[in-house]
Design a protein around this motif. Structure first.
Motif, PDB file in Angstrom:
ATOM      1  N   ASP A 157     -16.689   4.243 -12.644  1.00 40.43           N
ATOM      2  CA  ASP A 157     -17.924   3.951 -11.598  1.00 40.43           C
ATOM      3  C   ASP A 157     -16.876   3.668 -10.586  1.00 40.43           C
ATOM      4  OD1 ASP A 157     -20.047   4.459 -12.889  1.00 40.43           O
ATOM      5  OD2 ASP A 157     -20.217   1.872 -13.253  1.00 40.43           O
ATOM      6  N   ARG A 158     -15.120   2.884 -11.068  1.00 38.63           N
ATOM      7  CA  ARG A 158     -14.303   3.155 -10.015  1.00 38.63           C
ATOM      8  C   ARG A 158     -12.906   3.188 -11.041  1.00 38.63           C
ATOM      9  NH1 ARG A 158     -14.774  -2.994  -8.030  1.00 38.63           N
ATOM     10  NH2 ARG A 158     -12.888  -2.612  -7.203  1.00 38.63           N
ATOM     11  N   VAL A 159     -12.399   3.431 -10.104  1.00 39.86           N
ATOM     12  CA  VAL A 159     -10.688   3.841 -10.383  1.00 39.86           C
ATOM     13  C   VAL A 159      -9.848   2.456 -11.061  1.00 39.86           C
ATOM     14  CG1 VAL A 159      -8.382   4.228 -10.186  1.00 39.86           C
ATOM     15  CG2 VAL A 159      -9.730   5.388  -9.039  1.00 39.86           C
ATOM     16  N   PRO A 160     -10.052   2.946 -12.987  1.00 38.85           N
ATOM     17  CA  PRO A 160      -9.599   1.553 -13.384  1.00 38.85           C
ATOM     18  C   PRO A 160      -7.895   0.672 -12.986  1.00 38.85           C
ATOM     19  CG  PRO A 160      -9.650   3.201 -15.063  1.00 38.85           C
ATOM     20  CD  PRO A 160     -10.298   4.682 -13.484  1.00 38.85           C
ATOM     21  N   GLY A 161      -7.991  -0.318 -13.088  1.00 38.23           N
ATOM     22  CA  GLY A 161      -7.348  -1.739 -12.437  1.00 38.23           C
ATOM     23  C   GLY A 161      -6.776  -1.297 -10.474  1.00 38.23           C
ATOM     24  N   VAL A 162      -7.951  -1.441 -10.534  1.00 45.91           N
ATOM     25  CA  VAL A 162      -7.689  -1.346  -9.033  1.00 45.91           C
ATOM     26  C   VAL A 162      -9.063  -2.715  -8.602  1.00 45.91           C
ATOM     27  CG1 VAL A 162      -8.053  -0.026  -6.363  1.00 45.91           C
ATOM     28  CG2 VAL A 162      -6.529   1.338  -8.263  1.00 45.91           C
ATOM     29  N   GLY A 163      -8.025  -3.258  -7.756  1.00 46.86           N
ATOM     30  CA  GLY A 163      -9.360  -4.702  -7.544  1.00 46.86           C
ATOM     31  C   GLY A 163     -10.042  -3.771  -6.450  1.00 46.86           C
ATOM     32  N   ASP A 164     -10.815  -5.138  -5.452  1.00 43.08           N
ATOM     33  CA  ASP A 164     -11.580  -4.678  -4.861  1.00 43.08           C
ATOM     34  C   ASP A 164     -10.943  -4.521  -3.092  1.00 43.08           C
ATOM     35  OD1 ASP A 164     -14.110  -5.375  -6.526  1.00 43.08           O
ATOM     36  OD2 ASP A 164     -14.155  -7.478  -5.424  1.00 43.08           O
ATOM     37  N   ARG A 165     -10.126  -5.148  -2.889  1.00 41.56           N
ATOM     38  CA  ARG A 165      -9.125  -5.069  -1.923  1.00 41.56           C
ATOM     39  C   ARG A 165      -8.369  -3.545  -1.579  1.00 41.56           C
ATOM     40  NH1 ARG A 165      -4.135  -9.363   0.206  1.00 41.56           N
ATOM     41  NH2 ARG A 165      -3.658  -8.518  -1.225  1.00 41.56           N
ATOM     42  N   THR A 166      -8.134  -3.232  -2.799  1.00 38.14           N
ATOM     43  CA  THR A 166      -7.349  -1.529  -2.209  1.00 38.14           C
ATOM     44  C   THR A 166      -8.732  -0.963  -2.919  1.00 38.14           C
ATOM     45  OG1 THR A 166      -5.640  -2.705  -3.889  1.00 38.14           O
ATOM     46  CG2 THR A 166      -5.611  -0.079  -3.998  1.00 38.14           C
ATOM     47  N   HIS A 167      -9.497  -1.292  -3.115  1.00 39.39           N
ATOM     48  CA  HIS A 167     -10.520  -0.278  -3.735  1.00 39.39           C
ATOM     49  C   HIS A 167     -10.880  -0.111  -2.435  1.00 39.39           C
ATOM     50  CE1 HIS A 167     -14.396   1.819  -5.362  1.00 39.39           C
ATOM     51  NE2 HIS A 167     -13.389   2.234  -5.855  1.00 39.39           N
ATOM     52  N   ARG A 168     -11.377  -0.436  -1.325  1.00 35.54           N
ATOM     53  CA  ARG A 168     -11.698  -0.698  -0.127  1.00 35.54           C
ATOM     54  C   ARG A 168     -11.113  -0.074   0.564  1.00 35.54           C
ATOM     55  NH1 ARG A 168     -13.439  -5.737  -1.148  1.00 35.54           N
ATOM     56  NH2 ARG A 168     -11.887  -6.604   0.085  1.00 35.54           N
ATOM     57  N   ARG A 169     -10.011   0.343   0.155  1.00 37.28           N
ATOM     58  CA  ARG A 169      -9.178   1.415   1.177  1.00 37.28           C
ATOM     59  C   ARG A 169      -9.417   2.616   0.439  1.00 37.28           C
ATOM     60  NH1 ARG A 169      -3.386  -1.041   1.525  1.00 37.28           N
ATOM     61  NH2 ARG A 169      -2.931   0.727   2.947  1.00 37.28           N
ATOM     62  N   ILE A 170      -9.691   3.121  -0.251  1.00 39.78           N
ATOM     63  CA  ILE A 170     -10.294   4.474  -0.968  1.00 39.78           C
ATOM     64  C   ILE A 170     -10.806   4.822  -0.058  1.00 39.78           C
ATOM     65  CG2 ILE A 170     -10.350   5.718  -2.916  1.00 39.78           C
ATOM     66  CD1 ILE A 170      -9.240   3.733  -4.722  1.00 39.78           C
ATOM     67  N   PRO A 171     -10.711   6.201   0.380  1.00 32.09           N
ATOM     68  CA  PRO A 171     -11.367   6.657   1.048  1.00 32.09           C
ATOM     69  C   PRO A 171     -12.632   7.451   0.725  1.00 32.09           C
ATOM     70  CG  PRO A 171      -9.289   7.916   2.077  1.00 32.09           C
ATOM     71  CD  PRO A 171      -9.384   6.750   0.820  1.00 32.09           C
ATOM     72  N   SER A 172     -13.626   7.481   1.252  1.00 31.35           N
ATOM     73  CA  SER A 172     -14.916   7.839   0.430  1.00 31.35           C
ATOM     74  C   SER A 172     -15.088   9.248   0.259  1.00 31.35           C
ATOM     75  CB  SER A 172     -16.713   7.406   1.025  1.00 31.35           C
ATOM     76  OG  SER A 172     -16.465   7.859   2.994  1.00 31.35           O
ATOM     77  N   ALA A 173     -14.469  10.228   0.973  1.00 34.83           N
ATOM     78  CA  ALA A 173     -14.401  11.247   0.716  1.00 34.83           C
ATOM     79  C   ALA A 173     -13.730  11.738  -0.115  1.00 34.83           C
ATOM     80  CB  ALA A 173     -13.993  11.935   2.465  1.00 34.83           C
TER      81      ALA A 173
END
Length: 252
Positions: A61-77
């Motif tokens: 569902d999300r990139v493994p090993g990546v927490g909330d703060r880092t995940h929010r920086r991944i562009p939705s596109a």
């Protein structure tokens, strides 16, 4: 050639003449036109177990090993993501994993052992600190000494990528292929373009390039087959990004 491209080439050529050793981190300065021809390269990239023929890759569902703060920086596109998992903050050893987005989930495609800055990682990269910058960056441009192997990203072939011959011989082929990591650079220009929007003190020329068996000046290095695979796979229409850092910081 478009006027803008001619202007950029002229500026780069002038800069190259002014700087005898223009390598700021892992890159160099100078621009050549893209060659018309392509050559066929055998894909020898190392497959992860999930990428073996007949095996169904795991979906996350999300990139493994990546927490909330880092995940929010991944562009939705973004539909392609290269994760660089550094072993720890002061280590030059890392693992590179390519993920592709399928609907709302991510699938692991390939993985490779890799190296990063010889002194490890930093969230505040500086010129010559020998550490790789932690963060989420787009991947827009590629190039190298060798002919275009069939890259989907814009590819600039130039002898100006050649590592200086006063470096140890094991480094001479580092820049046969490179993919620019969009840290402190202008997108849409060759990887060795010298412009540093945040200033020279923040470093630049942070690339994926060929591995020489140890740490880098700040880039991420992996096998030739890995670089060839990434070049032929990363597609600008899928908005590829890299998420990179030591595992502890990436989990935040």
């Amino acid at each position: 050639m478009p006027v803008a491209a001619l202007t950029r080439a002229a500026v780069a050529a002038a800069t190259c003449a002014a700087l005898l050793v223009p390598l700021a981190a892992c890159g160099s300065t100078g621009v050549d036109a893209r060659p018309d021809g392509r050559r066929t390269v055998t894909d020898g990239a190392t497959s992860s177990p999930s990428a073996r023929p007949g095996a169904r890759p795991s979906r996350f569902d999300r990139v493994p090993g990546v927490g909330d703060r880092t995940h929010r920086r991944i562009p939705s596109a973004a539909r392609q993501l290269v994760a660089v998992y550094g072993d720890h903050a002061d280590s030059a050893d890392a693992t590179v994993v390519l993920y592709t987005k399928d609907g709302t989930g991510w699938r692991k495609a390939r993985s490779w052992r890799a190296h990063n800055g010889r002194k490890g990682w930093t969230p505040d990269h500086r010129e010559d600190d020998k550490r790789s910058p932690v963060g989420v960056f787009s991947l827009s441009d590629a190039g190298g000494v060798l002919p275009d192997p069939g890259a989907k990203l814009p590819y600039t072939r130039s002898a100006a990528f050649q590592a200086p011959r006063h470096w140890a011989e094991r480094y001479w082929n580092d820049f046969d292929y490179v993919i620019a990591i969009d840290y402190n650079r202008v997108r849409g220009v060759p990887p060795n373009d010298p412009v540093r929007p945040q200033g020279g003190s923040k470093g630049g020329s942070i690339w994926f390039h060929l591995d020489h068996g140890g740490g880098t000046s700040g880039c991420v290095s992996l096998s030739r087959s890995g670089m060839e695979y990434l070049l032929r796979t990363l597609d600008p229409e899928l908005r590829p990004v890299v998420v990179m850092g030591d595992k502890a910081r990436l989990r935040t």
